[in-house]
Write a protein that holds these residues in place. Structure first.
Motif, PDB file in Angstrom:
ATOM      1  N   CYS A 182       0.591  84.803   4.740  1.00 49.07           N
ATOM      2  CA  CYS A 182       1.729  83.705   4.849  1.00 49.07           C
ATOM      3  C   CYS A 182       2.095  84.435   6.007  1.00 49.07           C
ATOM      4  N   GLU A 183       2.137  84.918   6.719  1.00 47.60           N
ATOM      5  CA  GLU A 183       3.205  85.639   7.650  1.00 47.60           C
ATOM      6  C   GLU A 183       3.731  84.320   8.798  1.00 47.60           C
ATOM      7  N   ILE A 184       4.658  85.233   9.434  1.00 44.44           N
ATOM      8  CA  ILE A 184       5.866  84.031   9.902  1.00 44.44           C
ATOM      9  C   ILE A 184       6.040  84.753  11.173  1.00 44.44           C
ATOM     10  N   ASP A 185       6.715  84.467  11.871  1.00 44.26           N
ATOM     11  CA  ASP A 185       7.498  84.411  12.927  1.00 44.26           C
ATOM     12  C   ASP A 185       8.816  85.425  13.094  1.00 44.26           C
ATOM     13  N   SER A 186       8.130  86.233  13.209  1.00 47.20           N
ATOM     14  CA  SER A 186       9.216  87.138  13.412  1.00 47.20           C
ATOM     15  C   SER A 186      10.282  88.007  14.041  1.00 47.20           C
ATOM     16  N   GLN A 187      10.448  86.725  14.844  1.00 46.09           N
ATOM     17  CA  GLN A 187      11.537  86.300  15.529  1.00 46.09           C
ATOM     18  C   GLN A 187      13.022  86.026  14.494  1.00 46.09           C
ATOM     19  N   TYR A 247       8.836  90.120   4.114  1.00 40.46           N
ATOM     20  CA  TYR A 247       9.435  91.685   4.505  1.00 40.46           C
ATOM     21  C   TYR A 247       9.385  91.877   5.582  1.00 40.46           C
ATOM     22  N   TYR A 248      10.219  92.339   6.328  1.00 42.40           N
ATOM     23  CA  TYR A 248      10.264  92.549   7.732  1.00 42.40           C
ATOM     24  C   TYR A 248       9.240  93.626   8.173  1.00 42.40           C
ATOM     25  N   ASP A 255       5.971  94.757  13.783  1.00 46.36           N
ATOM     26  CA  ASP A 255       7.284  93.856  14.331  1.00 46.36           C
ATOM     27  C   ASP A 255       6.688  91.990  13.823  1.00 46.36           C
ATOM     28  N   ARG A 256       6.527  92.974  12.392  1.00 44.78           N
ATOM     29  CA  ARG A 256       5.475  90.979  11.380  1.00 44.78           C
ATOM     30  C   ARG A 256       6.643  91.156  10.321  1.00 44.78           C
ATOM     31  N   ILE A 257       6.210  89.361  10.038  1.00 47.69           N
ATOM     32  CA  ILE A 257       7.175  89.406   8.573  1.00 47.69           C
ATOM     33  C   ILE A 257       5.956  88.591   7.661  1.00 47.69           C
ATOM     34  N   PHE A 258       6.128  88.877   6.673  1.00 46.25           N
ATOM     35  CA  PHE A 258       5.379  88.358   5.513  1.00 46.25           C
ATOM     36  C   PHE A 258       5.677  88.311   4.908  1.00 46.25           C
ATOM     37  N   CYS A 259       5.398  87.306   3.813  1.00 45.08           N
ATOM     38  CA  CYS A 259       5.703  86.673   2.381  1.00 45.08           C
ATOM     39  C   CYS A 259       5.283  87.302   1.658  1.00 45.08           C
ATOM     40  N   LEU A 260       5.931  88.254   0.572  1.00 49.25           N
ATOM     41  CA  LEU A 260       5.218  88.657  -0.506  1.00 49.25           C
ATOM     42  C   LEU A 260       4.880  87.510  -1.911  1.00 49.25           C
ATOM     43  N   ASN A 261       3.841  88.448  -2.680  1.00 48.64           N
ATOM     44  CA  ASN A 261       3.397  87.894  -3.807  1.00 48.64           C
ATOM     45  C   ASN A 261       4.427  87.707  -4.796  1.00 48.64           C
ATOM     46  N   GLU A 262       5.030  89.202  -5.699  1.00 44.30           N
ATOM     47  CA  GLU A 262       6.122  88.992  -6.208  1.00 44.30           C
ATOM     48  C   GLU A 262       6.754  88.299  -5.900  1.00 44.30           C
ATOM     49  N   SER A 263       7.455  87.763  -7.499  1.00 46.74           N
ATOM     50  CA  SER A 263       8.779  87.281  -7.371  1.00 46.74           C
ATOM     51  C   SER A 263       9.161  86.848  -8.460  1.00 46.74           C
ATOM     52  N   THR A 264      10.882  86.509  -9.108  1.00 45.82           N
ATOM     53  CA  THR A 264      11.211  87.118  -9.936  1.00 45.82           C
ATOM     54  C   THR A 264      12.748  86.096 -10.034  1.00 45.82           C
ATOM     55  N   GLU A 265      12.530  86.084 -11.428  1.00 45.76           N
ATOM     56  CA  GLU A 265      13.674  85.107 -12.211  1.00 45.76           C
ATOM     57  C   GLU A 265      15.650  84.584 -11.537  1.00 45.76           C
ATOM     58  N   PHE A 266      16.525  84.574 -11.200  1.00 50.76           N
ATOM     59  CA  PHE A 266      17.677  85.001 -11.017  1.00 50.76           C
ATOM     60  C   PHE A 266      18.318  85.065 -12.593  1.00 50.76           C
ATOM     61  N   PHE A 267      19.258  85.771 -12.651  1.00 42.79           N
ATOM     62  CA  PHE A 267      20.083  85.459 -13.472  1.00 42.79           C
ATOM     63  C   PHE A 267      21.764  85.939 -13.866  1.00 42.79           C
ATOM     64  N   ALA A 268      22.669  85.484 -13.986  1.00 48.81           N
ATOM     65  CA  ALA A 268      23.946  86.439 -13.087  1.00 48.81           C
ATOM     66  C   ALA A 268      24.001  87.556 -13.738  1.00 48.81           C
ATOM     67  N   ASN A 269      24.453  88.782 -12.665  1.00 54.27           N
ATOM     68  CA  ASN A 269      24.718  90.406 -13.703  1.00 54.27           C
ATOM     69  C   ASN A 269      23.285  90.512 -13.952  1.00 54.27           C
ATOM     70  N   MET A 270      21.919  90.191 -13.412  1.00 47.37           N
ATOM     71  CA  MET A 270      20.908  91.166 -13.288  1.00 47.37           C
ATOM     72  C   MET A 270      20.895  92.313 -12.645  1.00 47.37           C
TER      73      MET A 270
END
Length: 409
Positions: free
Chosen positions: A182-187, A277-278, A283-298
């Motif tokens: 899922c590489e995207i435009d580095s600009q 991640y840049y 000079d490339r940007i990559f979508c990273l596979n890992e994700s997490t859930e947001f919670f306040a003050n985490m």
């Protein structure tokens, strides 16, 4: 007329599931198991002890409430418990019975014997020999708390967490991994932080925030450099940016770069965070596979245990050069009571080994001294330390090499 009623009347009439056998002493009591896994059938004894395990895992995953844990003395089953009968994911005590000299208990435990434990994985219909984090001798009337009972089961599948079809339960690669680039435009990196202050430009538009300390790994080594960047997105909207902090001054990742990022939201919890991640060198940007859930003050991750993004080396075309300053062998691992460590040095230097716990505190230090080039070894015996995971960092003041050990008492 006298009628004799068999104690097996209830057991003989039970319709047990496949691969299960009737409890030979079942009398209809509410606290009794009607059926046991076929290899876990045992008889009651007047001499009893209990091993309470705080955690039971197969391949680092908690067993399910349908699974069973049993104790053996040699080839004889001397007690069993279904994990769900203790609340599923809570601590569970396994009865371990002794020889009370009755006809049914021949070969059961005697004082000083150490039981062997097995797990029955119901979903796989598999019996697995397990290892206890502590070897505790049995005696009648005991109740002993043990941290963990762990085991491994060979499961084939995709073992690369960066692949689209990653199987978290697999521990043997079958070559089936598929990678979804899922590489995207580095600009686009130029819009992440327009004022170059390392903070989201419009952070004051959001009510809640939290932090995450993370890094990028290839072949278990951090690859982040000073000019890289990390961005956090929620539903396609930029919610956090970070440049690498200064090189870490202490701990198992000393000298490496990590991202320490603030992430923002107007919801206190429940939103999923994705990351880009840049990589400045390519000079490339990559979508990273890992994700997490947001919670306040985490507060997720720290310098000793960062949130890890795992990269396959072929995505970045990282050529792994043979290391001439490394630890080539840690054996056995896990270990008890000591471990043999072999290391390699190319240039003459003073070599020091620091040992850290998972909190990043130094728990031991070995100053190996001045060595010429070659291969060397030593033995580490952490007699006064508790069971657990530890990091070893090898250093000559310029180069660093780190690895992980597991100590089991």
């Amino acid at each position: 007329m006298i009628i004799f009623i068999s104690s097996n009347l209830f057991a003989d009439s039970r319709n047990c599931p496949d691969n299960f056998s009737p409890n030979p002493q079942y009398t209809g009591g509410a606290s009794q198991d009607e059926c046991y896994p076929s290899e876990f059938v045992y008889y009651s004894s007047t001499r009893q002890g209990f091993y309470m395990f705080l955690e039971v895992v197969i391949n680092d995953f908690q067993i399910s409430s349908d699974d069973w844990v049993a104790a053996f003395n040699g080839e004889t089953c001397v007690g069993a418990r279904q994990w769900g009968s203790c609340g599923g994911d809570l601590a569970c005590d396994v009865p371990v019975l002794g020889d009370d000299f009755s006809d049914f208990c021949d070969g059961y435990m005697n004082d000083g014997d150490i039981p062997v434990f097995k797990i029955y994985d119901t979903s796989e219909n598999t019996y697995i020999t397990a290892t206890s984090s502590e070897y505790v001798p049995w005696y009648s009337g005991m109740t002993e708390v043990v941290d963990i009972l762990y085991s491994s089961l060979d499961i084939e599948g995709c073992t690369d967490s960066f692949a689209c079809n990653y199987d978290p339960y697999a521990n043997i690669s079958d070559g089936s991994c598929e990678y979804c680039s899922c590489e995207i435009d580095s600009q686009i990196v130029n819009s992440w932080d327009t004022d170059n202050d390392g903070v989201l430009d419009n952070y004051n538009f959001f009510e809640f925030n939290g932090s995450i300390s993370s890094s990028i790994f290839v072949n278990n080594e951090i690859i982040v450099s000073q000019n890289d960047m990390l961005a956090a997105y929620i539903n396609g909207e930029l919610r956090g940016v970070a440049n690498p902090a200064e090189p870490i001054p202490f701990g198992p990742y000393i000298g490496e770069y990590m991202f320490q990022m603030m992430i923002y939201s107007n919801q206190a919890s429940g939103e999923n965070i994705n990351f880009n991640y840049y990589h400045s060198e390519s000079d490339r940007i990559f979508c990273l596979n890992e994700s997490t859930e947001f919670f306040a003050n985490m507060v997720i991750g720290d310098v000793t245990n960062p949130f890890s993004f795992i990269f396959p080396d072929d995505w970045l075309n990282v050529e792994q050069m043979p290391s001439t300053f490394n630890i080539s062998s840690i054996y056995p691992n896990p270990f008890n009571p000591s471990v043999n460590i072999t290391f390699n040095v190319e240039n003459p230097s003073n070599v020091v080994f620091n040992f850290y716990n998972v909190k990043g505190s130094i728990v031991d230090k070995i100053d190996y001294g001045f060595v010429s080039s070659g291969t060397f070894n030593f033995t580490w015996s952490p007699k006064k330390l508790p069971s657990g995971n530890y990091f070893i960092v090898m250093s000559d003041g310029v180069n660093f090499y780190r690895d992980k050990l597991t100590f089991i008492k």
